[in-house]
Design an enzyme around this catalytic site. Structure first.
Site, PDB file in Angstrom:
ATOM      1  N   SER A  92      14.655  21.269 -16.003  1.00 59.29           N
ATOM      2  CA  SER A  92      13.436  22.040 -16.239  1.00 59.29           C
ATOM      3  C   SER A  92      13.821  23.332 -16.932  1.00 59.29           C
ATOM      4  O   SER A  92      14.886  23.897 -16.665  1.00 59.29           O
ATOM      5  CB  SER A  92      12.759  22.347 -14.906  1.00 59.29           C
ATOM      6  OG  SER A  92      11.969  23.512 -15.012  1.00 59.29           O
ATOM      7  N   HIS A 133       0.840  -1.214   0.000  1.00 61.36           N
ATOM      8  CA  HIS A 133       0.000   0.000   0.000  1.00 61.36           C
ATOM      9  C   HIS A 133       0.871   1.258   0.000  1.00 61.36           C
ATOM     10  O   HIS A 133       0.437   2.313   0.446  1.00 61.36           O
ATOM     11  CB  HIS A 133      -0.944   0.056   1.205  1.00 61.36           C
ATOM     12  CG  HIS A 133      -1.660  -1.224   1.468  1.00 61.36           C
ATOM     13  ND1 HIS A 133      -2.904  -1.510   0.970  1.00 61.36           N
ATOM     14  CD2 HIS A 133      -1.271  -2.338   2.161  1.00 61.36           C
ATOM     15  CE1 HIS A 133      -3.268  -2.726   1.355  1.00 61.36           C
ATOM     16  NE2 HIS A 133      -2.286  -3.258   2.065  1.00 61.36           N
TER      17      HIS A 133
END
Ligand code: ARG
Length: 657
Positions: free
Chosen positions: A322, A167
């Site tokens: 970026s 999970h």
């Protein structure tokens, strides 16, 4: 005289005009823009078909020679010129028509005989089948390279202790290599799934060539001959024995058994074989599963690369910056691998939907199959190559991982198991440890090991905590304690790593990806005779004794003799690997049943095997290895039996099932 022009398509004699009259119709109907990559497969199919036509007397030896020469020249021209080849004429619609037209232009009359008894329908089904076989070999080779990269990385960084996640919440401690080998298992299954294509002779059932357009032909076509030509490049025994023929053409005599097992009717039903695209859909499913596993792996590593985790760094070539934020290192390649999975699924769904609801027999819908199969293949192939490079560049950050280990009470389950060893029922132990964890959280204590034994007893209300409890606490201790087969701690990792290394090594030796006779031989592909695995498969098939029943028999000795080796251990191992890779043909049931022994004797033997190789699932390391001699000797002595090595092996194989 009609004012309308005749169609320019050589196969449209009953029509006054063709689709070339309307540019949109012409563009709409063509597949040439994407099917040229079938040219080698198409030519291979045509040569096999022509040889068969000559064999049954429908064309002369002279015709055949001209056709073979012409097709050979065309292939060489396309090899050299690719998309610029002058024979690509879009008004001819597809690769099949362009090559045939070029042949007729080149050699005249004999070229017009090639299409005897043939249709584009059986032609394209066969081409695609050949193309898929070849592509599967490419992919399994790439999957093996990816797994090699994972294994190399595991060998270097694999012993670092890290948290595992279910999970995406912290679960139990494992080692890095335990997780890396999880991917290796998954990708190995992808290779097996893709090569399932060759299992159980399924490939024979779909060989369409000679089925014509739908109904077959009133001409005496010998489809078995064509198929044999295509598969392995030699005809079935005819006039002379297959062995004699093989000798004449200089191929290994072992191939004869293989050829003689070919079914007489390559595809059982002409309508089915021209109408079905099961091969394409199965292939796309195999590709989809591979893409799915790639996407899961990519996501995992994207998460590990975040500042929050900081577990992993990749080579600079595999991250991007970026345009705005100067500090960025984005895992774009991984994100693209994850993202491209959707496209691959799309192609699978498109293929399934394309096949849905069309009538039996060829429909032009089926032409669309190639777009999807090719696109899905290109995507997965690229993603596999990219993945391999990424894995090769990856480094696990031991310091960051180790620093993080204190969080999340990773050793809670281990503590509960400690209590089980002291006689506490697991459910109760679970409750006690839950109370301890709660206490720690309330008191701001990060580690269970920071509690004293007295505190533990008191808080949990349980006296069973032993003084040795600290050996069960702390991730470093826990990863040493796992003892189940396949565990993701230290013992499991080392054992699995050793197995994978050995497996990949023997598969390199066996040169597996190109080893299947059907894919490697014939008019299409390399010569079978040079291929170690192909002769091993042939020798195995010849003996007709299934692998589990083979060690220590005359039939195994016959295989050894046929190969001219005395490496019995290695030979058994290679057979085993071929079977794992789905490349070993089925040769029927075992000849001998395992001898019946008592439950205690079974227990004893299982125990001896576990001592020798770690677990029953590793039994395949036993035959012809010294530890097995010891197992046999101890077993016979302690069980008071006089079993032969073969009998002992049969029981081991049975116990493992
Ligand atoms: N290019 C076509 C395909 O890929 C060839 C089959 C055309 N057959 C026909 N009956 N019109 O399916």
């Amino acid at each position: 005289m009609s004012a309308m022009a005749q169609s320019r398509k050589p196969w449209e004699h009953a029509k006054s005009g063709g689709s070339e009259a309307d540019p949109l119709a012409q563009r709409f109907v063509e597949s040439l823009s994407y099917d040229t990559r079938l040219y080698k497969h198409d030519i291979a199919g045509s040569i096999a078909h022509a040889r068969m036509l000559q064999h049954v007397g429908l064309i002369t030896q002279k015709d055949l020679a001209a056709i073979e020469r012409g097709l050979g020249e065309i292939e060489a021209e396309i090899d050299a010129q690719g998309e610029r080849w002058g024979g690509w004429l879009v008004e001819l619609e597809d690769v099949h028509m362009c090559i045939e037209a070029a042949l007729i232009k080149k050699i005249g009359e004999p070229g017009k005989k090639l299409h005897t008894g043939r249709s584009r329908n059986d032609q394209v089904a066969t081409d695609l089948l050949l193309w898929c076989s070849q592509s599967i070999m490419e992919l399994t080779g790439r999957l093996e390279q990816l797994n090699q990269a994972f294994i190399d990385l595991a060998d270097r960084d694999g012993r670092v202790v890290m948290p595992s996640y279910t999970h995406l919440q912290r679960a139990q401690p494992v080692v890095v290599g335990g997780e890396l080998l999880a991917w290796v298992n998954a990708f190995d299954r992808c290779a097996t799934r893709l090569s399932a294509f060759w299992d159980d002779g399924a490939i024979h059932d779909v060989y369409a060539l000679g089925s014509g357009a739908i109904a077959g032909s009133s001409l005496p076509l010998d489809r078995r001959y064509t198929q044999s030509m295509l598969l392995i490049g030699v005809p079935p025994s005819e006039g002379m024995t297959t062995e004699q023929y093989l000798k004449e053409v200089g191929l290994p005599a072992e191939l004869s058994e293989y050829i003689n097992t070919l079914p007489d009717a390559p595809a059982a039903n002409a309508i089915d074989s021209t109408a079905s695209r099961d091969v394409a859909v199965d292939f796309a499913y195999g590709l989809s599963m591979t893409a799915m596993w790639l996407s899961r792996w990519a996501e995992q590593w994207i998460i590990y690369m975040t500042a929050e985790f900081g577990f992993l760094s990749l080579g600079d070539a595999y991250t991007t910056g970026s345009s705005m934020m100067p500090q960025k290192r984005n895992p774009d390649m991984l994100e693209l691998i994850r993202g491209r999975c959707g496209g691959v699924y799309g192609h699978l769904v498109a293929l399934l939907t394309m096949c849905k609801g069309i009538t039996i027999g060829y429909n032009r819908d089926l032409q669309e199959d190639k777009r999807h199969v090719f696109a899905a293949y290109d995507t997965v192939k690229d993603c596999l190559d990219m993945a391999t490079r990424i894995v090769k560049s990856a480094k696990f950050n031991e310091q960051r991982i180790t620093q993080s280990l204190d969080r999340g009470f990773l050793d809670a389950t281990s503590l509960a198991e400690h209590l089980v060893t002291k006689g506490v029922a697991f459910r109760t132990a679970h409750q006690y440890v839950g109370a301890l964890v709660n206490h720690c959280i309330e008191q701001g204590i990060v580690k269970l090991a920071d509690l004293t034994v007295e505190q533990m007893k008191q808080i949990a209300g349980c006296d069973a905590v032993g003084d040795d409890v600290y050996e069960w606490l702390g991730p470093e201790n826990v990863v040493k304690r796992y003892q189940t087969d396949g565990n993701a701690g230290l013992t499991g990792f080392e054992q699995q790593l050793a197995e994978w290394k050995e497996r990949l090594e023997s598969s390199h030796q066996a040169n597996e990806p190109s080893s299947h006779p059907e894919a490697a031989g014939g008019l299409f592909g390399d010569d079978v005779s040079g291929d170690a695995s192909a002769s091993l498969i042939v020798a195995y098939e010849q003996q007709k004794r299934t692998l589990d029943d083979l060690p220590y028999t005359d039939q195994f000795e016959a295989i050894i003799a046929a190969l001219g080796t005395d490496d019995r251990y290695g030979t058994f191992h290679r057979l085993h690997n071929l079977r794992k890779a789905g490349q070993l043909p089925k040769v029927g049931k075992a000849w001998e049943k395992p001898p019946v022994i008592t439950a205690e004797q079974e227990e004893l033997l299982a125990q001896l095997v576990i001592e020798a190789v770690g677990s029953l699932s590793k039994r395949d390391q036993l035959p012809y290895a010294p530890p097995f001699d010891e197992v046999i000797q101890k077993f016979n002595a302690q069980a008071d039996l006089q079993f032969t090595p073969h009998q002992v092996w049969r029981v081991v194989a049975k116990l493992a099932k």
